[in-house]
Design a protein around this motif. Structure first.
Motif, PDB file in Angstrom:
ATOM      1  N   LEU A   1       0.828  -1.343   0.032  1.00 35.33           N
ATOM      2  CA  LEU A   1       0.036  -0.044   0.118  1.00 35.33           C
ATOM      3  C   LEU A   1       1.076   1.222  -0.003  1.00 35.33           C
ATOM      4  O   LEU A   1       1.859   1.291   0.615  1.00 35.33           O
ATOM      5  N   GLU A   2       0.480   2.361  -0.639  1.00 37.36           N
ATOM      6  CA  GLU A   2       0.985   3.540  -0.684  1.00 37.36           C
ATOM      7  C   GLU A   2      -0.007   4.677   0.327  1.00 37.36           C
ATOM      8  O   GLU A   2      -1.200   4.294  -0.050  1.00 37.36           O
ATOM      9  N   THR A   3       0.365   5.551   1.104  1.00 39.70           N
ATOM     10  CA  THR A   3      -0.479   6.430   1.503  1.00 39.70           C
ATOM     11  C   THR A   3      -0.197   7.801   1.184  1.00 39.70           C
ATOM     12  O   THR A   3       0.989   8.032   0.801  1.00 39.70           O
ATOM     13  N   ARG A   4      -1.186   8.542   1.505  1.00 37.34           N
ATOM     14  CA  ARG A   4      -0.913  10.206   1.418  1.00 37.34           C
ATOM     15  C   ARG A   4      -2.001  10.777   2.501  1.00 37.34           C
ATOM     16  O   ARG A   4      -2.737  10.322   2.711  1.00 37.34           O
ATOM     17  N   TRP A   5      -1.456  11.878   2.668  1.00 36.40           N
ATOM     18  CA  TRP A   5      -2.656  12.909   3.400  1.00 36.40           C
ATOM     19  C   TRP A   5      -3.203  13.830   2.374  1.00 36.40           C
ATOM     20  O   TRP A   5      -2.601  14.503   1.610  1.00 36.40           O
TER      21      TRP A   5
ATOM     22  N   HIS B   1      -6.294  10.642   5.828  1.00 33.37           N
ATOM     23  CA  HIS B   1      -5.266   9.675   5.338  1.00 33.37           C
ATOM     24  C   HIS B   1      -5.898   8.915   4.297  1.00 33.37           C
ATOM     25  O   HIS B   1      -6.961   8.427   4.127  1.00 33.37           O
TER      26      HIS B   1
ATOM     27  N   TYR C   1      -5.480   5.934   1.118  1.00 27.59           N
ATOM     28  CA  TYR C   1      -4.805   4.312   0.728  1.00 27.59           C
ATOM     29  C   TYR C   1      -4.897   3.737  -0.784  1.00 27.59           C
ATOM     30  O   TYR C   1      -6.058   4.318  -1.095  1.00 27.59           O
TER      31      TYR C   1
END
Lengths: 137, 106
Positions: free
Chosen positions: B55-59, B71, B73
């Motif tokens: 998984l990659e995440t960002r705000w 957040h 995903y």
């Protein structure tokens, strides 16, 4: 939404701060992420279960951290127990009455302590998990 | 026998939800509603999948002042390939179990 002069949002904010303080630093972005969703959660019951899930998450992470600390301390305890066993054997035959316990009982006690400590270390090691790094896109 | 990693029903359900629209960034609550997972179950899985590089995440900054960023995903390329394989394997396994159950019943 107010209950007894203390708004629900304020309560959530207090819980968020407590959770952030209680959790390990590497988990804080995840706790922030969980609490950031609260505004999107529909319904009072759903919001409550969401917050409870966040608290459960923090508690479980702290349990893992506590187990690691315990395991670390128990290494010292087991070293102490082994030293005590050796000292006890060294004093065997002499009229030594450390702690009011006779030598044979002391050896058994020290060996039991060492065995229990070892068992707890194994349990603590199995129970503890390393937190993952926080990846960014 | 040790279970294969990420083969729990909850993880498969989450991977299936993420793999349905792999290019779309998803919120935690959105995933929770789709999969039926509670936050206390969902987030440890998200953490584990992130740790594994699936998984990659960002705000995401919100337009409403005072609200914290949310957040997001989505699956990485590796994660998508693994997720599709796991979901397909899970469905095959369910089908074969269903067939075996039908044969046993008849």
């Amino acid at each position: 939404m107010k209950y007894g002069g203390f708004s629900a949002n304020r309560r959530v904010e207090v819980m968020r701060r407590v959770a952030l303080t209680a959790c390990p630093p590497e988990d804080r972005p995840w706790v922030r992420a969980m609490f950031a969703e609260i505004d999107a959660v529909e319904g009072r019951w759903s919001r409550l279960t969401w917050v409870m899930g966040a608290i459960q998450f923090v508690a479980s992470r702290n349990l893992g951290r506590g187990a690691r600390v315990l395991a670390h301390r128990l290494h010292l305890a087991i070293a102490f127990a082994l030293c005590a066993s050796i000292l006890s054997v060294a004093f065997y035959g002499a009229e030594y009455e450390g702690f009011g316990i006779d030598d044979d009982s002391f050896i058994v006690l020290a060996a039991s302590f060492a065995a229990i400590s070892l068992g707890l270390i194994v349990i603590a090691r199995l129970g503890s998990t390393r937190p993952p790094p926080f990846r960014k896109a | 026998m040790a279970r294969k990693p990420n083969s729990s029903a909850q993880t498969i359900g989450l991977l299936a939800a993420l793999a349905a629209e792999p290019s779309v960034w998803r919120h935690g609550y959105d995933l929770s509603r789709e999969t039926g997972l509670k936050s206390g179950t969902l987030y440890p899985i998200l953490m584990r999948l992130t740790e594994q590089g699936w998984l990659e995440t960002r705000w995401e900054e919100t337009a409403v002042p005072g609200r914290p960023p949310r957040h997001l995903y989505r699956l990485t390329a590796d994660g998508l390939a693994e997720a599709r394989a796991l979901v397909a394997a899970s469905r095959t396994s369910e089908q074969s179990l269903g067939l075996a159950g039908n044969e046993a019943a008849s």
